[in-house]
Design an enzyme around this catalytic site. Structure first.
Site, PDB file in Angstrom:
ATOM      1  N   LYS A 115       0.808  -1.218   0.000  1.00 49.96           N
ATOM      2  CA  LYS A 115       0.000   0.000   0.000  1.00 49.96           C
ATOM      3  C   LYS A 115       0.843   1.271   0.000  1.00 49.96           C
ATOM      4  CE  LYS A 115      -4.442  -1.491   1.888  1.00 49.96           C
ATOM      5  NZ  LYS A 115      -5.461  -1.258   2.924  1.00 49.96           N
ATOM      6  N   LYS A 198      -8.006  -8.916  -9.644  1.00 44.94           N
ATOM      7  CA  LYS A 198      -9.108  -9.004  -8.686  1.00 44.94           C
ATOM      8  C   LYS A 198     -10.260  -8.089  -9.094  1.00 44.94           C
ATOM      9  CE  LYS A 198      -9.020  -8.440  -4.009  1.00 44.94           C
ATOM     10  NZ  LYS A 198      -8.537  -8.423  -2.610  1.00 44.94           N
ATOM     11  N   LYS A 201     -13.247  -2.271  -6.682  1.00 49.63           N
ATOM     12  CA  LYS A 201     -14.034  -1.043  -6.766  1.00 49.63           C
ATOM     13  C   LYS A 201     -13.281   0.016  -7.550  1.00 49.63           C
ATOM     14  CE  LYS A 201     -12.225   1.030  -2.583  1.00 49.63           C
ATOM     15  NZ  LYS A 201     -11.507   0.075  -1.780  1.00 49.63           N
TER      16      LYS A 201
HETATM   17  P1  AMP Z   1     -11.925  -3.702  -0.179  1.00 53.70           P
HETATM   18  O1  AMP Z   1     -13.059  -2.977  -0.788  1.00 53.70           O
HETATM   19  O2  AMP Z   1     -10.903  -4.122  -1.185  1.00 53.70           O
HETATM   20  O3  AMP Z   1     -11.350  -3.027   1.039  1.00 53.70           O
HETATM   21  O4  AMP Z   1     -12.498  -5.072   0.369  1.00 53.70           O
HETATM   22  C1  AMP Z   1     -13.475  -5.181   1.369  1.00 53.70           C
HETATM   23  C2  AMP Z   1     -13.637  -6.667   1.690  1.00 53.70           C
HETATM   24  O5  AMP Z   1     -14.062  -7.406   0.539  1.00 53.70           O
HETATM   25  C3  AMP Z   1     -12.365  -7.349   2.175  1.00 53.70           C
HETATM   26  O6  AMP Z   1     -12.698  -8.290   3.167  1.00 53.70           O
HETATM   27  C4  AMP Z   1     -11.828  -8.055   0.956  1.00 53.70           C
HETATM   28  O7  AMP Z   1     -11.080  -9.211   1.288  1.00 53.70           O
HETATM   29  C5  AMP Z   1     -13.113  -8.414   0.196  1.00 53.70           C
HETATM   30  N1  AMP Z   1     -12.877  -8.356  -1.252  1.00 53.70           N
HETATM   31  C6  AMP Z   1     -12.643  -7.258  -2.001  1.00 53.70           C
HETATM   32  N2  AMP Z   1     -12.497  -7.569  -3.310  1.00 53.70           N
HETATM   33  C7  AMP Z   1     -12.607  -8.915  -3.380  1.00 53.70           C
HETATM   34  C8  AMP Z   1     -12.545  -9.851  -4.458  1.00 53.70           C
HETATM   35  N3  AMP Z   1     -12.363  -9.472  -5.724  1.00 53.70           N
HETATM   36  N4  AMP Z   1     -12.706 -11.158  -4.161  1.00 53.70           N
HETATM   37  C9  AMP Z   1     -12.926 -11.564  -2.887  1.00 53.70           C
HETATM   38  N5  AMP Z   1     -13.006 -10.736  -1.829  1.00 53.70           N
HETATM   39  C10 AMP Z   1     -12.855  -9.427  -2.062  1.00 53.70           C
END
Ligand code: AMP
Ligand code: TRP
Length: 335
Positions: A115, A198, A201
């Site tokens: 990060k 992945k 967002k």
């Molecule tokens: P983030 O928006 O990336 O902070 O993710 C929020 C939560 O969603 C975290 O627990 C991540 O591990 C899960 N997450 C985000 N993107 C993915 C993805 N593409 N596949 C699986 N889990 C995800």
């Protein structure tokens, strides 16, 4: 048994968030209720601000994530649902743990390296000490089980090291060593445009992800346009190892229908994506529609969300206060 987990309130919730995190929480909540175990789920707003967020974004995202959790099945009557800021014992414990954790331990954290990237000197001190805050989140409630994604495993190992060192240094058995629970299927949902990235967002293309707010037609369109390949589906999931897009679509289907991916392959074996995609679109639409409808309704109801979070914080603080005081007492700071 006590289950504790947090999620950063981020905008634009998508299928990856749902399958990777939220759905696992709902399943654990429902199992825990049968066993008389307690669940605490929180919005990690203090973790979110380790990277800059505008105040308006923060407000929207906390309510948006709370609405999504409730729409997906987290029941504030069954689980303690709150946001981290409203339990100030968390940050008080964080300081105590900061004095137990070693700089060398933090220097090994791979997420900070990712990060902060090339601009390590310019990263916030919060981003660096983020894993200690996360340790406080779970140790404050003596969590036994912590459902997280693979990427958070190292942080939980650090929490265990901090707990063990605290207990050892102060000759107490205060902190329970938390066990990470890594979800099995669809732990990683990939982009619909690139099976090696992945679903995120922050992907500039909205076609790459399925948002929790997408309507039925949008979902169907995104599946139709999703990248796939010209080959037929094999009889086993293992044979998809070198076909990332196909693997991802089958993985999503299996996760939503709660099937083994091999069973999905077996059913569609010998068929192409012309047959598989409409079936996937239908499963997605049927699974997400009820969640989206509840989400869209709740999203407008700030009073209901705020009241649920307020109640959750009161319950969480009742658990947190004696634990913080016990930690202070162990260190000679209190009592
Ligand atoms: P983030 O928006 O990336 O902070 O993710 C929020 C939560 O969603 C975290 O627990 C991540 O591990 C899960 N997450 C985000 N993107 C993915 C993805 N593409 N596949 C699986 N889990 C995800
Ligand atoms: N750091 C976690 C993430 O980004 C969120 C989180 C914060 C968390 N505190 C936690 C998860 C405590 C589990 C337990 O996904």
């Amino acid at each position: 048994m006590r289950i504790v987990s947090g999620i950063q309130p981020t905008g634009n919730l998508h299928l990856g968030n749902y399958l990777g995190a939220i759905r696992q929480w709902v399943a654990m909540q429902n199992e825990a209720a049968d066993q008389g175990a307690e669940c605490l789920f929180f919005l990690a707003d203090l973790h979110a601000i380790t990277l800059f967020q505008t105040p308006q974004e923060m407000r929207d995202n906390v309510r948006g994530m709370a609405a999504a959790l409730m729409a997906a099945g987290i029941d504030p009557a069954k689980s303690i649902l709150f946001n981290q800021t409203r339990v100030p014992e968390t940050t008080e414990l964080t300081w105590l743990l900061m004095c137990v954790a070693r700089i060398g331990w933090l220097n090994r954290m791979t997420q900070f390296k990712e990060k902060s990237g090339k601009n390590r000197e310019g990263a916030s001190a919060g981003l660096y000490t983020y894993p200690v805050l996360m340790a406080a989140d779970v140790l404050l409630y003596n969590a036994t089980h912590v459902p997280v994604g693979e990427d958070q495993k190292q942080h939980l190992e650090l929490a265990r090291d901090i707990a063990a060192k605290f207990n050892q240094d102060f000759g107490v058995e205060l902190f329970t060593l938390p066990e990470p629970k890594i979800g099995a299927t669809a732990a990683r949902v990939m982009s619909l445009r690139d099976g090696t990235a992945k679903m995120s967002k922050s992907d500039p293309s909205d076609m790459a992800r399925i948002n929790l707010s997408d309507d039925d037609d949008t979902i169907a369109q995104k599946v139709k346009k999703a990248k796939s390949d010209a080959e037929l589906l094999p009889a086993t999931y293992a044979e998809l190892a070198a076909r990332p897009e196909a693997r991802n679509l089958v993985g999503i289907y299996a996760a939503l229908t709660d099937e083994n991916p091999d069973a999905v392959c077996a059913r569609f074996a010998g068929q192409g994506f012309g047959a598989f995609k409409p079936a996937l679109a239908e499963v997605l639409v049927e699974s997400l529609r009820p969640i989206r409808d509840r989400y869209n309704a709740l999203r407008q109801d700030h009073a209901a969300i705020d009241a649920a979070l307020e109640q959750g914080a009161i319950r969480a603080r009742a658990l947190a206060k004696p634990q913080l005081e016990a930690a202070q007492a162990a260190m000679g700071l209190f009592g």
